[in-house]
Design a protein around this motif. Structure first.
Motif, PDB file in Angstrom:
ATOM      1  N   MET A 171      -1.207  -0.912  -9.520  1.00 19.36           N
ATOM      2  CA  MET A 171      -2.205  -1.860 -10.000  1.00 19.36           C
ATOM      3  C   MET A 171      -3.525  -1.139 -10.247  1.00 19.36           C
ATOM      4  SD  MET A 171      -3.289  -3.987  -6.634  1.00 19.36           S
ATOM      5  CE  MET A 171      -4.731  -4.529  -7.504  1.00 19.36           C
ATOM      6  N   THR A 172      -4.433  -1.836 -10.885  1.00 12.27           N
ATOM      7  CA  THR A 172      -5.746  -1.302 -11.200  1.00 12.27           C
ATOM      8  C   THR A 172      -6.640  -1.465  -9.979  1.00 12.27           C
ATOM      9  OG1 THR A 172      -5.428  -2.019 -13.476  1.00 12.27           O
ATOM     10  CG2 THR A 172      -7.677  -1.466 -12.807  1.00 12.27           C
ATOM     11  N   THR A 173      -7.064  -0.361  -9.397  1.00  9.07           N
ATOM     12  CA  THR A 173      -7.979  -0.440  -8.258  1.00  9.07           C
ATOM     13  C   THR A 173      -9.385  -0.089  -8.723  1.00  9.07           C
ATOM     14  OG1 THR A 173      -7.364   1.807  -7.638  1.00  9.07           O
ATOM     15  CG2 THR A 173      -6.267   0.033  -6.463  1.00  9.07           C
ATOM     16  N   PRO A 174     -10.396  -0.586  -8.040  1.00 11.26           N
ATOM     17  CA  PRO A 174     -11.774  -0.299  -8.429  1.00 11.26           C
ATOM     18  C   PRO A 174     -12.062   1.201  -8.356  1.00 11.26           C
ATOM     19  CG  PRO A 174     -11.674  -2.089  -6.845  1.00 11.26           C
ATOM     20  CD  PRO A 174     -10.312  -1.487  -6.900  1.00 11.26           C
ATOM     21  N   SER A 180      -9.951   2.760  -2.609  1.00  9.53           N
ATOM     22  CA  SER A 180      -8.535   2.462  -2.414  1.00  9.53           C
ATOM     23  C   SER A 180      -8.483   1.289  -1.454  1.00  9.53           C
ATOM     24  CB  SER A 180      -7.788   3.677  -1.854  1.00  9.53           C
ATOM     25  OG  SER A 180      -8.338   4.056  -0.615  1.00  9.53           O
ATOM     26  N   PHE A 181      -7.344   0.651  -1.355  1.00 14.72           N
ATOM     27  CA  PHE A 181      -7.234  -0.495  -0.471  1.00 14.72           C
ATOM     28  C   PHE A 181      -6.683  -0.069   0.882  1.00 14.72           C
ATOM     29  CE2 PHE A 181      -6.769  -3.079  -4.555  1.00 14.72           C
ATOM     30  CZ  PHE A 181      -8.129  -3.329  -4.602  1.00 14.72           C
ATOM     31  N   THR A 182      -7.182  -0.711   1.922  1.00 15.27           N
ATOM     32  CA  THR A 182      -6.773  -0.371   3.279  1.00 15.27           C
ATOM     33  C   THR A 182      -5.975  -1.485   3.942  1.00 15.27           C
ATOM     34  OG1 THR A 182      -8.871  -1.173   4.186  1.00 15.27           O
ATOM     35  CG2 THR A 182      -8.749   1.164   3.582  1.00 15.27           C
ATOM     36  N   ARG A 183      -6.098  -2.717   3.474  1.00 13.81           N
ATOM     37  CA  ARG A 183      -5.349  -3.864   3.998  1.00 13.81           C
ATOM     38  C   ARG A 183      -5.112  -4.832   2.856  1.00 13.81           C
ATOM     39  NH1 ARG A 183      -2.726  -3.192   8.170  1.00 13.81           N
ATOM     40  NH2 ARG A 183      -2.968  -5.184   9.152  1.00 13.81           N
ATOM     41  N   ALA A 231      -7.667  -7.853  -0.827  1.00 16.78           N
ATOM     42  CA  ALA A 231      -7.577  -6.563  -0.140  1.00 16.78           C
ATOM     43  C   ALA A 231      -8.934  -6.147   0.387  1.00 16.78           C
ATOM     44  CB  ALA A 231      -7.059  -5.495  -1.105  1.00 16.78           C
ATOM     45  N   LEU A 232      -8.888  -5.357   1.452  1.00 12.98           N
ATOM     46  CA  LEU A 232     -10.091  -4.694   1.944  1.00 12.98           C
ATOM     47  C   LEU A 232     -10.138  -3.321   1.295  1.00 12.98           C
ATOM     48  CD1 LEU A 232      -9.942  -5.546   5.758  1.00 12.98           C
ATOM     49  CD2 LEU A 232     -11.238  -6.699   3.951  1.00 12.98           C
ATOM     50  N   GLY A 233     -11.296  -2.953   0.765  1.00 11.16           N
ATOM     51  CA  GLY A 233     -11.440  -1.671   0.098  1.00 11.16           C
ATOM     52  C   GLY A 233     -12.008  -0.602   1.015  1.00 11.16           C
ATOM     53  N   SER A 234     -11.688   0.639   0.711  1.00 16.82           N
ATOM     54  CA  SER A 234     -12.235   1.765   1.473  1.00 16.82           C
ATOM     55  C   SER A 234     -13.751   1.866   1.290  1.00 16.82           C
ATOM     56  CB  SER A 234     -11.566   3.068   1.033  1.00 16.82           C
ATOM     57  OG  SER A 234     -11.778   3.286  -0.354  1.00 16.82           O
ATOM     58  N   ASP A 235     -14.288   1.177   0.289  1.00 19.48           N
ATOM     59  CA  ASP A 235     -15.731   1.160   0.030  1.00 19.48           C
ATOM     60  C   ASP A 235     -16.432   0.018   0.768  1.00 19.48           C
ATOM     61  OD1 ASP A 235     -14.721  -0.969  -1.374  1.00 19.48           O
ATOM     62  OD2 ASP A 235     -15.549  -0.372  -3.313  1.00 19.48           O
ATOM     63  N   THR A 236     -15.755  -0.617   1.702  1.00 15.68           N
ATOM     64  CA  THR A 236     -16.217  -1.746   2.527  1.00 15.68           C
ATOM     65  C   THR A 236     -16.323  -3.069   1.775  1.00 15.68           C
ATOM     66  OG1 THR A 236     -18.638  -1.485   2.347  1.00 15.68           O
ATOM     67  CG2 THR A 236     -17.505  -0.146   4.030  1.00 15.68           C
ATOM     68  N   ASN A 237     -15.914  -3.105   0.513  1.00 18.32           N
ATOM     69  CA  ASN A 237     -15.901  -4.363  -0.226  1.00 18.32           C
ATOM     70  C   ASN A 237     -14.567  -5.075  -0.030  1.00 18.32           C
ATOM     71  OD1 ASN A 237     -18.487  -4.280  -1.505  1.00 18.32           O
ATOM     72  ND2 ASN A 237     -17.692  -2.734  -2.898  1.00 18.32           N
ATOM     73  N   THR A 238     -14.581  -6.373  -0.272  1.00 20.93           N
ATOM     74  CA  THR A 238     -13.369  -7.179  -0.292  1.00 20.93           C
ATOM     75  C   THR A 238     -13.090  -7.527  -1.740  1.00 20.93           C
ATOM     76  OG1 THR A 238     -13.849  -8.084   1.890  1.00 20.93           O
ATOM     77  CG2 THR A 238     -12.319  -9.336   0.511  1.00 20.93           C
ATOM     78  N   LEU A 298       0.869  -1.178   0.000  1.00 19.08           N
ATOM     79  CA  LEU A 298       0.000   0.000   0.000  1.00 19.08           C
ATOM     80  C   LEU A 298       0.900   1.219   0.000  1.00 19.08           C
ATOM     81  CD1 LEU A 298      -2.687  -0.962   2.678  1.00 19.08           C
ATOM     82  CD2 LEU A 298      -2.828  -1.192   0.183  1.00 19.08           C
ATOM     83  N   GLY A 299       0.696   2.110  -0.967  1.00 19.95           N
ATOM     84  CA  GLY A 299       1.524   3.299  -1.091  1.00 19.95           C
ATOM     85  C   GLY A 299       0.998   4.463  -0.283  1.00 19.95           C
ATOM     86  N   SER A 300       1.900   5.354   0.079  1.00 20.73           N
ATOM     87  CA  SER A 300       1.522   6.564   0.806  1.00 20.73           C
ATOM     88  C   SER A 300       0.669   7.490  -0.059  1.00 20.73           C
ATOM     89  CB  SER A 300       2.783   7.298   1.283  1.00 20.73           C
ATOM     90  OG  SER A 300       3.635   7.583   0.177  1.00 20.73           O
ATOM     91  N   ASP A 301       0.582   7.219  -1.365  1.00 20.66           N
ATOM     92  CA  ASP A 301      -0.234   8.005  -2.291  1.00 20.66           C
ATOM     93  C   ASP A 301      -1.612   7.392  -2.517  1.00 20.66           C
ATOM     94  OD1 ASP A 301       0.570   5.743  -3.641  1.00 20.66           O
ATOM     95  OD2 ASP A 301       1.348   6.809  -5.395  1.00 20.66           O
ATOM     96  N   ASP A 302      -2.026   6.451  -1.645  1.00 20.86           N
ATOM     97  CA  ASP A 302      -3.318   5.747  -1.729  1.00 20.86           C
ATOM     98  C   ASP A 302      -3.434   4.802  -2.915  1.00 20.86           C
ATOM     99  OD1 ASP A 302      -4.385   6.725   0.647  1.00 20.86           O
ATOM    100  OD2 ASP A 302      -5.251   8.483  -0.339  1.00 20.86           O
ATOM    101  N   LYS A 303      -2.332   4.529  -3.597  1.00 18.90           N
ATOM    102  CA  LYS A 303      -2.327   3.531  -4.668  1.00 18.90           C
ATOM    103  C   LYS A 303      -1.742   2.230  -4.106  1.00 18.90           C
ATOM    104  CE  LYS A 303      -1.765   6.826  -8.434  1.00 18.90           C
ATOM    105  NZ  LYS A 303      -0.900   7.273  -9.531  1.00 18.90           N
ATOM    106  N   THR A 304      -2.023   1.143  -4.808  1.00 20.50           N
ATOM    107  CA  THR A 304      -1.453  -0.143  -4.437  1.00 20.50           C
ATOM    108  C   THR A 304      -0.494  -0.562  -5.541  1.00 20.50           C
ATOM    109  OG1 THR A 304      -3.433  -0.736  -3.204  1.00 20.50           O
ATOM    110  CG2 THR A 304      -1.993  -2.547  -3.854  1.00 20.50           C
ATOM    111  N   TYR A 305       0.650  -1.075  -5.149  1.00 19.34           N
ATOM    112  CA  TYR A 305       1.700  -1.472  -6.080  1.00 19.34           C
ATOM    113  C   TYR A 305       2.028  -2.947  -5.872  1.00 19.34           C
ATOM    114  CZ  TYR A 305       2.432   3.562  -6.537  1.00 19.34           C
ATOM    115  OH  TYR A 305       2.265   4.906  -6.762  1.00 19.34           O
TER     116      TYR A 305
END
Length: 192
Positions: A99-102, A106-109, A119-126, A68-75
């Motif tokens: 990577m391509t995020t929905p 953004s991903f939180t875990r 990953a767990l998404g900030s939108d509460t989806n997995t 998880l990047g400090s820029d809210d992207k996932t690499y």
């Protein structure tokens, strides 16, 4: 410098340094150490991170790593044959690639499996992506996915109500009616 978090993969290990750098070591034949090379390393080697980005969490799979990047992207980087890098293709990456995020999330875990990542998404989806031969992505199928797919979360259905024992029976014999009533003990076990 010390490590503040460690993620162990199948053949390599990565950690977040107190100096804000990310380090990996171990097997590197598919570039899972993220340093742009394929030579194995017996000691820490710095991951080539995107300019201005540090990682806040890592997940290491068999031969790939994601952060998880400090820029809210996932690499992700390393072995990508099954799409486990989540960037829409199946190529290996020798350094972290976004990577391509929905959309809108953004991903939180992160957590990585053998050849898949979730990953767990900030939108509460997995979300999960990568190898899916045994339905490990949870999307209801077995097709590999090279970008994240939402895992449908449905609450477990409630079991049917247990049948209640009768509290009375009326029997008619000829012109006679007999009614028998009783109360079942409270500890009576009933089958579901």
């Amino acid at each position: 410098m010390s490590l503040t978090q460690v993620a162990a993969g199948g053949f390599h290990t990565c950690g977040l340094g107190s100096d804000t750098n990310t380090y990996c070591w171990g097997l590197n034949e598919t570039s899972q150490l993220g340093n742009g090379a394929t030579a194995n390393r017996s000691g820490l080697v710095a991951v080539t991170t995107p300019a201005g980005v540090s990682f806040t969490q890592l997940a290491a799979g068999s031969n790939h790593t994601c952060g998880l990047g400090s820029d809210d992207k996932t690499y992700c980087w390393g072995y990508g044959h099954y799409g486990q890098l989540g960037n829409g293709d199946t190529a290996n990456r020798s350094t972290p690639a976004a990577m391509t995020t929905p959309a809108g999330a953004s991903f939180t875990r992160l957590i990585a499996g053998w050849h898949h990542t979730c990953a767990l998404g900030s939108d509460t989806n997995t979300y999960c992506w990568g190898l899916n031969e045994t339905s490990q992505l949870g999307d209801g199928g077995t097709a590999d996915r090279s970008t994240p797919v939402a895992v449908p979360i449905t609450p477990a259905s409630s079991p049917p109500a247990a049948p209640q024992p009768p509290t009375g029976v009326t029997i008619t014999a000829g012109d006679q009616q007999i009614t028998v009533s009783w109360t079942a003990p409270s500890d009576l076990a009933t089958a579901p």
